[in-house]
Write an enzyme that holds these catalytic residues in place. Structure first.
Site, PDB file in Angstrom:
ATOM      1  N   ARG A   1      19.634  57.005 -20.077  1.00  0.00           N
ATOM      2  CA  ARG A   1      20.538  56.101 -20.789  1.00  0.00           C
ATOM      3  C   ARG A   1      21.368  56.793 -21.870  1.00  0.00           C
ATOM      4  NH1 ARG A   1      16.346  51.549 -22.265  1.00  0.00           N
ATOM      5  NH2 ARG A   1      14.895  53.185 -21.679  1.00  0.00           N
TER       6      ARG A   1
ATOM      7  N   GLY B   1       6.609  47.378 -24.151  1.00  0.00           N
ATOM      8  CA  GLY B   1       5.354  46.864 -23.601  1.00  0.00           C
ATOM      9  C   GLY B   1       4.735  45.880 -24.582  1.00  0.00           C
TER      10      GLY B   1
ATOM     11  N   LYS C   1      36.154  84.890 -46.879  1.00  0.00           N
ATOM     12  CA  LYS C   1      35.347  85.173 -45.697  1.00  0.00           C
ATOM     13  C   LYS C   1      34.528  86.439 -45.913  1.00  0.00           C
ATOM     14  CE  LYS C   1      35.149  87.633 -41.816  1.00  0.00           C
ATOM     15  NZ  LYS C   1      35.735  88.819 -41.187  1.00  0.00           N
TER      16      LYS C   1
ATOM     17  N   ASP D   1      10.977  60.983 -28.392  1.00  0.00           N
ATOM     18  CA  ASP D   1      12.154  60.189 -28.753  1.00  0.00           C
ATOM     19  C   ASP D   1      11.830  59.163 -29.837  1.00  0.00           C
ATOM     20  OD1 ASP D   1      10.617  58.494 -27.252  1.00  0.00           O
ATOM     21  OD2 ASP D   1      12.168  57.957 -25.810  1.00  0.00           O
TER      22      ASP D   1
ATOM     23  N   GLY E   1      10.593  62.970 -20.141  1.00  0.00           N
ATOM     24  CA  GLY E   1      11.502  61.982 -19.559  1.00  0.00           C
ATOM     25  C   GLY E   1      12.938  62.486 -19.578  1.00  0.00           C
TER      26      GLY E   1
HETATM   27  C1  UD1 Z   1       6.737  53.297 -23.109  1.00  0.00           C
HETATM   28  C2  UD1 Z   1       5.496  52.429 -22.963  1.00  0.00           C
HETATM   29  C3  UD1 Z   1       5.799  51.056 -23.525  1.00  0.00           C
HETATM   30  C4  UD1 Z   1       6.219  51.170 -24.972  1.00  0.00           C
HETATM   31  C5  UD1 Z   1       7.406  52.143 -25.122  1.00  0.00           C
HETATM   32  C6  UD1 Z   1       7.653  52.439 -26.580  1.00  0.00           C
HETATM   33  C7  UD1 Z   1       4.353  53.203 -20.944  1.00  0.00           C
HETATM   34  C8  UD1 Z   1       4.080  52.907 -19.533  1.00  0.00           C
HETATM   35  N1  UD1 Z   1       5.153  52.335 -21.569  1.00  0.00           N
HETATM   36  O1  UD1 Z   1       7.749  52.692 -22.336  1.00  0.00           O
HETATM   37  O2  UD1 Z   1       4.642  50.230 -23.438  1.00  0.00           O
HETATM   38  O3  UD1 Z   1       6.570  49.903 -25.484  1.00  0.00           O
HETATM   39  O4  UD1 Z   1       7.093  53.399 -24.488  1.00  0.00           O
HETATM   40  O5  UD1 Z   1       8.789  53.247 -26.720  1.00  0.00           O
HETATM   41  O6  UD1 Z   1       3.857  54.156 -21.471  1.00  0.00           O
HETATM   42  N2  UD1 Z   1       7.659  60.571 -20.511  1.00  0.00           N
HETATM   43  C9  UD1 Z   1       7.222  61.737 -19.931  1.00  0.00           C
HETATM   44  N3  UD1 Z   1       6.984  61.745 -18.584  1.00  0.00           N
HETATM   45  C10 UD1 Z   1       7.160  60.661 -17.806  1.00  0.00           C
HETATM   46  C11 UD1 Z   1       7.618  59.468 -18.412  1.00  0.00           C
HETATM   47  C12 UD1 Z   1       7.846  59.449 -19.771  1.00  0.00           C
HETATM   48  O7  UD1 Z   1       7.036  62.751 -20.588  1.00  0.00           O
HETATM   49  O8  UD1 Z   1       6.908  60.743 -16.612  1.00  0.00           O
HETATM   50  C13 UD1 Z   1       7.918  60.571 -21.963  1.00  0.00           C
HETATM   51  C14 UD1 Z   1       9.379  60.344 -22.299  1.00  0.00           C
HETATM   52  O9  UD1 Z   1      10.054  61.564 -22.464  1.00  0.00           O
HETATM   53  C15 UD1 Z   1       9.288  59.581 -23.598  1.00  0.00           C
HETATM   54  C16 UD1 Z   1       7.944  58.859 -23.535  1.00  0.00           C
HETATM   55  O10 UD1 Z   1       7.198  59.504 -22.532  1.00  0.00           O
HETATM   56  O11 UD1 Z   1       9.265  60.450 -24.705  1.00  0.00           O
HETATM   57  C17 UD1 Z   1       8.090  57.375 -23.216  1.00  0.00           C
HETATM   58  O12 UD1 Z   1       8.702  57.258 -21.966  1.00  0.00           O
HETATM   59  P1  UD1 Z   1       9.750  56.116 -21.635  1.00  0.00           P
HETATM   60  O13 UD1 Z   1      10.168  56.238 -20.233  1.00  0.00           O
HETATM   61  O14 UD1 Z   1      10.801  56.051 -22.669  1.00  0.00           O
HETATM   62  O15 UD1 Z   1       8.754  54.862 -21.747  1.00  0.00           O
HETATM   63  P2  UD1 Z   1       9.181  53.383 -21.960  1.00  0.00           P
HETATM   64  O16 UD1 Z   1       9.599  52.791 -20.674  1.00  0.00           O
HETATM   65  O17 UD1 Z   1      10.102  53.279 -23.102  1.00  0.00           O
HETATM   66 CA    CA Z   2      11.219  54.913 -24.488  1.00  0.00          CA
END
Ligand code: UD1
Ligand code: CA
Length: 457
Positions: free
Chosen positions: A15, A140, A350, A103, A11
């Site tokens: 933000r 979620g 140093k 994260d 991701g």
């Molecule tokens: C996700 C969950 C949500 C949960 C939350 C907890 C899904 C659809 N939703 O939401 O239910 O409550 O985490 O933090 O899974 N990432 C990728 N590739 C992508 C998208 C995301 O590698 O295409 C990775 C991001 O880097 C991150 C993690 O997946 O480490 C979660 O992605 P993020 O977009 O933060 O998901 P949330 O919307 O927070």
């Molecule tokens: Ca997240």
């Protein structure tokens, strides 16, 4: 069986408003992704794959010594799609795969071990980590059926009013039976509010096939995710408390844990006392019975037994037993200070070695020098190590006495048991046992003030 895990880290982290990939932001001195890798490795997971996206080279570089593999997700089409990108990693494997997020740096070794036990003892096809929150925000939601079993996960943006009131949230971390996961990933669609392939939809797909789904409930501070700088500071505070508590449990006195900043890998011996404002970084080791008075920064250094430090900066260096440092000393990289030595106020060292029992008490610069034991440096000594083009080396033997305000113009050698008169500028070797005086002889011109008419009435 060799346990395996996937860490989702592709991701963008919009933000964070940062040029650095989100998972490379540090919490207590270590990148979030490396916290996750280290924690799950310690919990016994031997095979780890990271899904990376944009800026993948930076993430690879920061994790290159961890023995992990990588899967590339070129376009961020959702968490389900991210796992699809790791299909190669999963193929040919059986048993359990855990999925974590890059994260979510606050997971603990204990939690990871318990998660695997819970999942495998319960013979679940998937286990979801959940947590209860008074204000579940944008997480979620876990929807349970009439038997109180997990039915599905609904993303905040897809929630009905009623679903938004659910307090149990999806932490975004799971265990899956690898075969069942691989069989069902292709059933995901992106027909939802975010037009993404949600990994969370696998739960409902499993449920419909009658698979057993587990929910592993943990306290929220273990699974807190970092999406903004604000949440980064919050994660830092949680981890800082944990680190400080660990040291206090091990017998370290921390006067004010709220203002003591210790990186996760720092080692501290018992009966060491730490006053507020200390920042201990990297792979620093502080042995027993040291006193760190307020406001020092110590990075990647070894501090031996009984050392006392105040208001100083020590970087990549070694400080021997019972030596005192500061206030206001600056010990720069590759310095090696002996035992029972004194590095006093406004002293900069140093890339130098200082022997046992040597005193450098005030207002002195020592650079690129090898100094023996039992020496005394007078106030205001300067090692003149740089000629404008090159750095040169100075060697001082044992038990040398360097008078105040001496310049040692490098390269130069001062032999054992010698003395240098105050105010000397030394450019040639000082032989063993000699006194070197290298300054203009004093001349007194009598009555000069009166003759010049300068005498005050
Ligand atoms: C996700 C969950 C949500 C949960 C939350 C907890 C899904 C659809 N939703 O939401 O239910 O409550 O985490 O933090 O899974 N990432 C990728 N590739 C992508 C998208 C995301 O590698 O295409 C990775 C991001 O880097 C991150 C993690 O997946 O480490 C979660 O992605 P993020 O977009 O933060 O998901 P949330 O919307 O927070
Ligand atoms: Ca997240």
């Amino acid at each position: 069986m060799n346990k395996c895990a996937i860490i989702l880290a592709a991701g963008e982290g919009k933000r964070m408003k940062s040029n650095l990939p989100k998972v490379l932001h540090k919490v207590c001195g270590k990148e979030m992704i490396n916290h996750v890798i280290d924690t799950i490795s310690k919990a016994g997971i031997g095979s780890i794959d990271i899904v990376i996206g944009k800026n993948s080279e930076q993430v690879k570089k920061a994790t290159e010594d961890k023995g992990v593999t990588y899967s590339l997700q070129c376009e961020q089409l959702g968490t389900g799609h991210a796992v699809m990108c790791a299909e190669e990693f999963l193929k040919g494997k059986s048993g359990t795969v855990a999925i974590f997020v890059g994260d979510g740096p606050l997971i603990t070794e204990h939690m990871v071990k318990e998660l695997f036990e819970f999942h495998e003892n319960g013979k679940y096809k998937t286990t979801v980590i959940t947590s209860f929150l008074n204000e579940p925000a944008k997480y979620g939601r876990i929807v349970r059926d009439i038997n109180n079993e997990v039915k599905k996960i609904v993303e905040f943006k897809d929630c009905t009013e009623e679903e938004r009131n659910i307090n149990e949230i999806n932490a975004g971390m799971y265990c899956f039976d690898i075969k069942c996961l691989l069989d069902n990933l292709n059933k995901l669609s992106n027909d939802n509010a975010q037009k993404e392939y949600y990994l969370t939809d696998v739960i409902e797909i499993f449920k419909k096939q009658g698979y057993k789904i587990g929910a592993f409930n943990v306290p929220f501070d273990i699974v807190t995710a970092v999406n903004s700088r604000n949440e980064l500071a919050n994660a830092e505070q949680i981890m800082r408390n944990r680190i400080n508590n660990k040291h206090m449990e091990n017998g370290v006195t921390i006067i004010d844990p709220g203002s003591t900043y210790i990186d996760s890998e720092v080692v501290i011996g018992k009966d060491t006392i730490i006053y507020p404002g200390n920042v201990l970084q990297g792979n620093t080791i502080i042995k027993d019975n040291c006193v760190l008075y307020p406001n020092s920064r110590i990075k990647d250094s070894i501090i031996e037994y009984g050392v006392i430090i105040q208001n100083s900066v020590i970087l990549d260096s070694y400080i021997g037993e019972n030596t005192t440092v500061g206030p206001f000393a600056y010990v720069r990289p590759e310095s090696n200070i002996g035992a029972n030595a004194r590095i006093g106020d406004f002293v900069e060292i140093k890339k130098s070695t200082i022997g046992d029992n040597t005193k450098v008490s005030h207002l002195t610069y020592i650079g690129d020098a090898e100094v023996g034991s039992g020496c005394n440096f007078g106030c205001g000594t300067v090692v003149v190590n740089y000629d404008g083009k090159k750095k040169h080396k100075t060697i001082v033997g044992n038990n040398a006495f360097i008078g105040c305000n001496t310049n040692l113009v490098s390269p130069v050698e001062v032999k054992d048991n010698s003395y240098i008169a105050a105010g000397s500028t030394i450019t040639k070797e000082v032989p063993e046992g000699a006194l070197a005086i290298a300054r203009a002889k004093q001349v007194n011109i009598n009555n000069w003030v009166e003759k010049k008419g300068l005498k005050k009435k």
